[in-house]
Each structure stands twice: as structure tokens, then as C-alpha cells.
Write an enzyme that holds these catalytic residues in place. Structure first.
Site, short mmCIF file in Angstrom:
data_model
loop_
_atom_site.label_atom_id
_atom_site.label_comp_id
_atom_site.label_asym_id
_atom_site.label_seq_id
_atom_site.Cartn_x
_atom_site.Cartn_y
_atom_site.Cartn_z
N CYS A 193 0.67 -1.30 -0.13
CA CYS A 193 0.05 -0.04 0.18
C CYS A 193 1.23 1.40 0.06
O CYS A 193 0.64 2.34 -0.88
CB CYS A 193 -0.87 0.09 1.23
SG CYS A 193 -2.18 -1.40 1.06
N ASP B 151 32.45 17.95 23.98
CA ASP B 151 32.99 19.30 24.17
C ASP B 151 33.01 19.50 25.66
O ASP B 151 32.46 18.68 26.26
CB ASP B 151 32.11 20.09 23.55
CG ASP B 151 32.65 21.55 23.74
OD1 ASP B 151 33.64 22.04 23.86
OD2 ASP B 151 31.51 22.41 24.07
#
Length: 773
Positions: A30, A454
């Protein structure tokens, strides 16, 4: 906890696109038909449809596609579109909530019709099965009248509640396609047509004593079992979108707007940036804003994943959807409608739920060709059995085997295996404060074995604090801090703010400074209480004639611990020094410990001084740390890790982290960071710290395990069930599978895949042990 910066949350996709909701899809075939239909429309550059959510994402070409053409294409393919809201009709989340409510109404109507058909099929199929399987045990069940009764019952089942399968199969055949409805319709019609023909031949031949061998019960059972399976699957699939519904439900329909006329209740759509609203105790904040008056504890759990309420007072940011505690707040709105954090989070989740994971490509390719393959196997099964045993008995057995093959094959399970898990995982992630930008990001996060971090704003709060104060003999420490704060009050540098804040925390009376002068990158000076107060580096003080050697000696320990020391002089005499540090957050300690315990390699990359970076790394137990890196150098380090075969996640929050985030397998940005970082990232942690990072990786790994489990189940089911239904094992084991049992197994297979995916909803904040699995 730092204020939540809503500007950094993911923004809607910048390229022109249309989002539609398609109803009526049942399997991967579908999806393929709808996508092909949409791509054929003029102005459509690409189209992607999600089976679970029904969401069709259409990217525009140079010319925007016509809305009516899109609708006509979908309807011609045999499916329906929900009515789209007119542009500007209502801002999100009001429009989004209305769309979801409209979808719920359509789904509810479909479920009601499906329930009605399933009940009717069960009522008709039950006596049909009793008649067929009694084999004469009940009086009158083996005669021709019983066969005619079976014909009447089966005809009613196939052509009344089973009509939906016949209609969808016809539409697919008209478009030269095939899907799950094709298999069910062919299976039921084959059994019904063969049985009807046998009954007609028996009647024309005039045999009245014994009824012919018929398979009406197979036709009725196929329809009944599949309808009940679809009913269960539909109910389970509705729960896949609960996370988005809960997000939109957080926003109240009315807000208490405050203006010169007083307080009035207005609809959410009427709010504008700059409006002031009153949030009473226990109510939810209607939109993003800043508190102007009042104090209260605000629960942001469903937005940030934080389990404890956050204290808010004047100047603090609040997000729409957060629940107010016991105090009243007056809030000035900064974002409304589609610009609110909640609307952007919900949109990001919906986009992620509608995306496909790379692991699904093979399954999608198989599912797209699955039905034609099954049709070929069914035809081959019929032919082989008839060749082995020619004649009427052989034809009956061949038909039984072919019908069993048709109805046991389940393309739905394959088609749902990945999107169902992605939909649940991304929704659950949003509830836990993690936003995945699609199935690809989810899968990549599941494979991470190296995390690069970081420092500033990621491991630390990003807010320097005064952590140590040393006064020379004969100098009062409080006076030293008060005078330094007076000088720094004129500066906007983060270091200056840290000094001023420290003086305020100690309750020191503010002093007045004049003749302020700043030497960029070196220090500041001003007159305070008739004394020239200088604050800066030792070299700068030495240049001003101050002998700072004694200060340098006493501050060596602070420097070794990664703290930044600043020296103070009164006129020409050294007065003392203070150390500034950006402390590691408790959330960072817990997150790094969890990652290391899970066996994930952790490294630290920062643009800060090497000494400071190494000190932070030692504090957290991180072995690899590198400081003094420019943004492009961080990206180079990420590339180097990937080159040696590592699956890398880069975590950062600043503009300078964006290149490294984009270079990593998975970029992870913090919600309190820069917008550019969030745009470059694949995963956004909604909160302001990395506490949710282990949860993000654990949930991703759990989702990948679920996807694999779903795919293995769906594949194994079809690989084992189809040969069993075809009778391939009959000669060796005596195992047979009737069409009735085959249809029941098919009905449960796709439901089990959805149920397996729904287990992800129970996923909580994970321990390191669960990250490792």
C-alpha cells in the site's frame, strides 16, 4: 538548573514540502502504491509515506504540486486523505491538535466499521465451522442440506463483511498491483468458488444422498480471522502515536491574557508575542515566555525529562505545556504557535516517526515484491499437488494447500517491523527528553562505540564561578572581593559576572568605582575607596610596577587544577588572587560514568586551555583529552576516529561544535545550546545538560534490538509458515496446516510485531548496564 533555551530546538524542515495524512493503508505494498501515485503528480520531487503514522511527506520541485492533484492521485490509488487545514487557519499546536483529532475520528469510524464486520463475520462463521467440522457427529450435518447451509453462510461472510478485501483487491488489480487484500481475497474467493462449483455439479448430477467435499468453512474462517486480526492490529497501532498526542495535549485550549482592561480568557490562537498571560497554580503554561512576576516550581518533565520541578521566578524562561506548581506567574510570551518549543518538538517527533531506518531497506524491498512471490508460490503449490494426484480429490487437496499459502503469508508483519519500532522509540524518546531526527539517527545512535565530548556547556555549566579567594597577609578577604566586584561591575566579561555574583552571594555591600579602564585581554582597573584596584594577569600587573611573584607562587596549585587565577593589587602592592572555574555538572559526572561502565570509549575535545581540559578530564576519569582545538580541528579529530573504524558520537552545544557534529556518525546537541549546533545534530537532548545521553544511546540500542527481533520474527514466520502451508513437510512429518489455522496465524503475526514494538514504551532512564547490552 539553567534556563531552557527554546530557540535551539529543531526547527521545521526549511525546504518546501507538504505533509498529508493517508488512511486505508494496510501493508508495505500500500505504501509503495501511494508513493508511486504521489511521485507521478506534477511538482512532486519526492514522496515518502509511513505505514504506521499514515503521514505522507512530499518534497516540492521547482513548482509546487496542486493540492487537488495530490488528493486525486491518492484516491485513484484506492486510499483517502484527511482534509488539510487551510494555510494560516490556526497556528500549531492548535492546528496539529485539530489534525490529530480529525485523524482519531476517522480511525474511530474505521475501527467501528471493522468491529461491526468482525462481529458479523464471527456470528456467521461460527455455525459454518460447526457444520463443517462436525463430520456427521451432529444429526443432519453431513447431508446436502448442511452443504447448502454452509454455502449460504459462507456467501454472506465473503460478500458482506469480506467485501472490504474484495474492493481493495480489485482497486489494486486495476492499478496492476497486489497487496495483502489480494492474498485474502484470492484465498477466500478460491475456497468459495471451488466449493460453490462442487455443490453446483452435485446438484446438477442429482446426487441427493451425500454432500460433496466443500471448503466453505475455509472461506468464512479466512475472512473472520483476518478481520479480527486487523481489529487487534488497528487498536495496537493507535497507541504508536500516543507520544505525539500527549505532547499536544499538554497545551491548554484557553489562556488568561493580562492587559490594561484586566484578565480575560482567550483562545490559544489569539496569543501573540509580547502578550502577558496569567498562569494560575496547577495550570499549564500556554506558550513559551519569560516570568515577569511571581515565583513557583514548574514541572517540565514531559518536555525535558527532568523528574523534579524547577524553581521559576522573575527573569526565568518557561516553556509552553509545563505545569505550574503552587504559585501564580505572570509571563510575557516570547514564542507562540508553531514557534513554541512544544510545537517544534512534536513536529520533530512526527517527522522522525515518518522516516525510515536504513535497516528497513531490505525489508521494504522484500515486502514490495512479497505478494507477487506468494502468488507464484501458491500457483506452483496448486500445480504440483494436482500433478501428483490428478482428479477431483487431487484438485481439492491442491486448492486447500494453495489457499493456505495465500492466507498464511503476511506482508504486513514485514512492512510494520521497522516503522512500528521507530514510531514508538522516537515518541518515547521525546518523553524522556531526547529528540531523534529520524530512523537513520536512531539506528546510528544504536551503533555508537565512541563518544567525543566538548567541555564548556556540555560537561560544565558554561557559567564560570569564583571557586577560590586568597588574600595576602593584612588584607581582609571580604574587602578584597567587594573592591574587585566594584571594578568588575562595569565589565560584561563572564569572569566579571562571576566575581560580582560571588560578592552578591556573600551579601557584601556594593562599592562605587570610577576612572574605570580595561586593557583588552590583560586586565581592568578602577578607583575604589580612594585606592587604585587592578585585576588581571601577573604579567599585566608587573608591567604596571606590581611585584606579583608572591601571588604566582601561592596560585600554582589552582593553575595545576585547571582553574584560571586572576591577581589583585591595591595601588602598587599585591593584595591577593581569586580563581575562576567552570565546574563540572553532576549530570556530566553521572553520564560519563555510565558511558565508561558500558564500555563506550569517551574522549574530551575542547578549545579551552590544555591545562584546564586535562584537569577536567582527570576529574571525570577520561583518559584522552585535548585542548586548544579550533572548530575545524575538532572535525578533523572526529574524522580520524571514524577512519580507524569507530562509530562516533560528537556531543556539543556551541556554534564552534557544528562542524564536528556534522562530521560525526551521530551529532548530539544540547537543547540549551546554539541553534546552529542543533541544526547540525542528529539527536537533540532537550534539557540543558548531558544527563539524558546514556538514555539516548540505551533507547536507540533497545529500538534496534526490537527492529531486529521484529524482522527475524516476520521473516522466520513467512519462511517457515509458507512451506508448511504448501504441504512441503507433510511427507516427512505429517504436519498439515488448514486454511482456517493459516488465516488465524496470519492475523496474529502483524499484531505480534506491533505489540513487540509497544514494549519500548516501558523504556525508562537507563543504567549503564542497559546501555551496554
Amino acid at each position: 538548573m539553567a534556563p531552557l533555551d527554546t530557540s535551539s530546538f529543531p526547527s521545521p524542515a526549511p525546504q518546501p514540502r507538504t505533509e498529508l495524512t493517508v488512511t486505508g493503508m494496510t501493508c508495505a505494498a500500500c505504501v509503495r502504491r501511494v508513493e508511486n501515485a504521489l511521485r507521478a503528480v506534477d511538482g512532486v520531487a519526492s514522496a515518502e509515506v509511513n505505514l504506521v503514522t499514515g503521514r505522507a511527506s512530499i518534497e516540492h520541485g521547482p513548482k509546487a504540486p496542486n493540492a487537488q492533484a495530490l488528493r486525486a492521485a491518492v484516491e485513484h490509488a484506492g486510499y483517502a486523505l484527511l482534509p488539510a487545514a487551510a494555510p494560516g487557519a490556526a497556528p500549531a499546536p492548535a492546528a496539529a491538535r485539530a489534525r490529530l483529532e480529525s485523524l482519531d475520528r476517522v480511525v474511530e469510524l474505521e475501527e467501528r466499521a471493522l468491529r461491526r464486520d468482525a462481529v458479523l463475520a464471527a456470528v456467521l462463521a461460527t455455525p459454518l465451522l460447526v457444520l463443517a467440522m462436525s463430520h456427521g457427529a451432529l444429526p443432519g450435518t453431513d447431508g446436502p442440506l448442511a452443504a447448502y447451509a454452509q454455502f449460504a453462510l459462507a456467501t454472506a461472510v465473503v460478500f458482506v463483511p469480506g467485501r472490504r478485501f474484495l474492493v481493495h483487491a480489485w482497486r489494486a488489480a486495476r492499478d496492476r498491483a497486489a497487496d495483502m487484500n489480494t492474498l485474502v481475497a484470492l484465498g477466500a474467493l478460491s475456497a468459495w468458488a471451488y466449493s460453490t462449483a462442487a455443490l453446483a455439479r452435485h446438484a446438477l448430477a442429482g446426487h441427493a444422498a451425500h454432500a460433496p467435499h466443500v471448503y466453505f468453512e475455509a472461506a468464512g474462517a479466512i475472512v473472520a480471522f483476518v478481520l479480527f486480526g486487523k481489529l487487534l492490529e488497528g487498536r495496537a497501532r493507535r497507541r504508536l502515536g500516543d507520544a505525539v498526542r500527549r505532547l499536544h495535549a499538554l497545551v491548554p485550549e484557553l489562556a488568561h491574557r493580562v492587559d490594561e482592561r484586566g484578565v480575560s480568557d482567550v483562545a490559544l490562537e489569539a496569543l501573540r508575542v509580547g502578550d502577558r498571560v496569567l498562569v494560575r497554580p496547577g495550570e499549564r503554561v500556554p506558550a513559551d515566555g519569560v516570568v515577569e512576576h511571581g515565583a513557583s516550581a514548574v514541572d517540565e518533565a514531559l518536555l525535558t525529562g527532568e523528574s523534579l520541578p524547577v524553581e521559576k521566578s522573575a527573569g526565568a524562561s518557561v516553556v509552553g505545556g509545563a505545569r505550574n506548581g503552587s504559585g501564580a506567574l505572570r509571563v510575557r510570551l516570547t514564542h507562540t504557535g508553531a514557534d513554541t518549543a512544544l510545537a517544534r518538538i512534536a513536529d520533530a517527533v512526527e517527522r522522525a516517526q515518518g522516516s525510515r531506518a536504513p535497516i528497513a531497506r531490505l525489508a521494504d524491498a522484500v515486502a514490495a515484491r512479497f505478494v507477487p512471490i506468494v502468488l507464484a508460490i501458491a500457483a506452483a503449490t496448486f500445480a504440483i499437488h494436482w500433478l501428483i494426484e490428478p482428479g477431483a480429490a487431487g484438485a481439492a487437496l491442491a486448492l486447500e494447500r494453495a489457499v493456505a499459502v495465500l492466507v498464511i503469508a503476511c506482508p504486513c508483519a514485514l512492512g510494520l517491523a521497522t516503522p512500528a519500532a521507530v514510531a514508538v522509540a522516537t515518541g518515547r524518546g521525546a518523553e524522556l527528553g531526547v529528540l531523534y531526527k529520524g530512523g537513520a539517527a536512531l539506528e546510528a545512535a544504536a551503533r555508537v562505540d565512541t563518544v567525543l565530548l566538548d567541555k564548556t556547556g556540555t560537561l560544565t555549566a558554561g557559567k564560570p564561578r569564583l571557586v577560590e579567594l586568597h588574600a595576602q597577609r593584612g588584607v581582609d578577604a571580604d574587602e578584597l572581593l567587594a573592591r574587585a566586584a566594584a571594578v568588575e561591575l562595569a565589565s560584561e566579561h563572564p569572569i566579571a559576572r562571576a566575581v560580582v555574583e560571588a560578592a552578591r552571594e556573600r551579601g557584601l555591600a556594593p562599592r562605587t568605582a570610577d576612572a574605570f579602564r580595561a586593557a583588552v585581554g590583560a586586565g581592568v582597573e578602577a578607583n575604589v575607596d580612594g585606592v587604585r584596584v587592578r585585576i588581571g594577569s601577573a604579567a599585566w600587573l608587573a608591567a604596571a610596577g606590581v611585584d606579583a611573584r608572591a601571588l604566582l607562587a601561592s596560585s600554582e596549585r589552582a593553575a595545576a587544577e585547571g582553574r584560571s587565577a586572576f591577581f589583585v593589587a591595591y595601588d602598587d602592592a599585591p593584595a591577593g588572587w581569586f580563581a575562576i572555574a567552570d565546574p563540572v555538572t553532576d549530570a556530566a559526572r553521572a553520564a560519563v560514568a555510565a558511558l565508561r561502565e558500558a564500555g563506550i570509549e569517551v574522549a574530551l575535545l575542547s578549545g579551552d586551555r590544555q591545562e584546564t581540559v586535562r584537569a577536567i578530564a582527570r576529574e571525570l576519569g577520561i583518559e584522552r583529552a585535548e585542548g586548544g582545538l579550533r572548530p575545524e580541528q575538532k572535525a578533523e579529530r572526529v574524522a580520524a576516529e571514524r577512519a580507524r573504524g569507530r562509530r562516533v558520537a560528537m556531543v556539543g552545544d556551541g556554534v564552534n561544535d557544528a562542524p564536528a557534529l556534522a562530521a560525526a556518525d551521530v551529532g548530539v546537541a544540547l537543547g540549551g545550546g546554539a541553534q546552529l549546533a542543533a541544526d547540525a545534530a542528529d539527536v537533540v537532548l532537550v534539557g540543558t545538560d548531558i544527563g539524558a545521553l546514556p538514555t539516548a544511546l540505551a533507547l536507540a540500542r533497545a529500538s534496534l534490538r526490537t527492529i531486529r527481533r521484529n524482522l527475524v520474527w516476520a521473516s522466520a514466520y513467512n519462511v517457515l509458515a509458507i512451506p508448511l502451508a504448501a504441504g512441503a513437510l507433510d511427507a516427512f512429518t505429517g504436519w498439515r496446516l488448514s486454511p482456517e489455522l493459516a488465516s488465524a496465524a496470519m492475523a496474529l503475526s502483524s499484531t505480534s510485531v506491533v505489540a513487540s514494538s509497544l514494549l519500548l514504551r516501558r523504556h525508562a532512564r537507563e543504567s549503564a548496564r542497559e546501555v551496554q547490552r
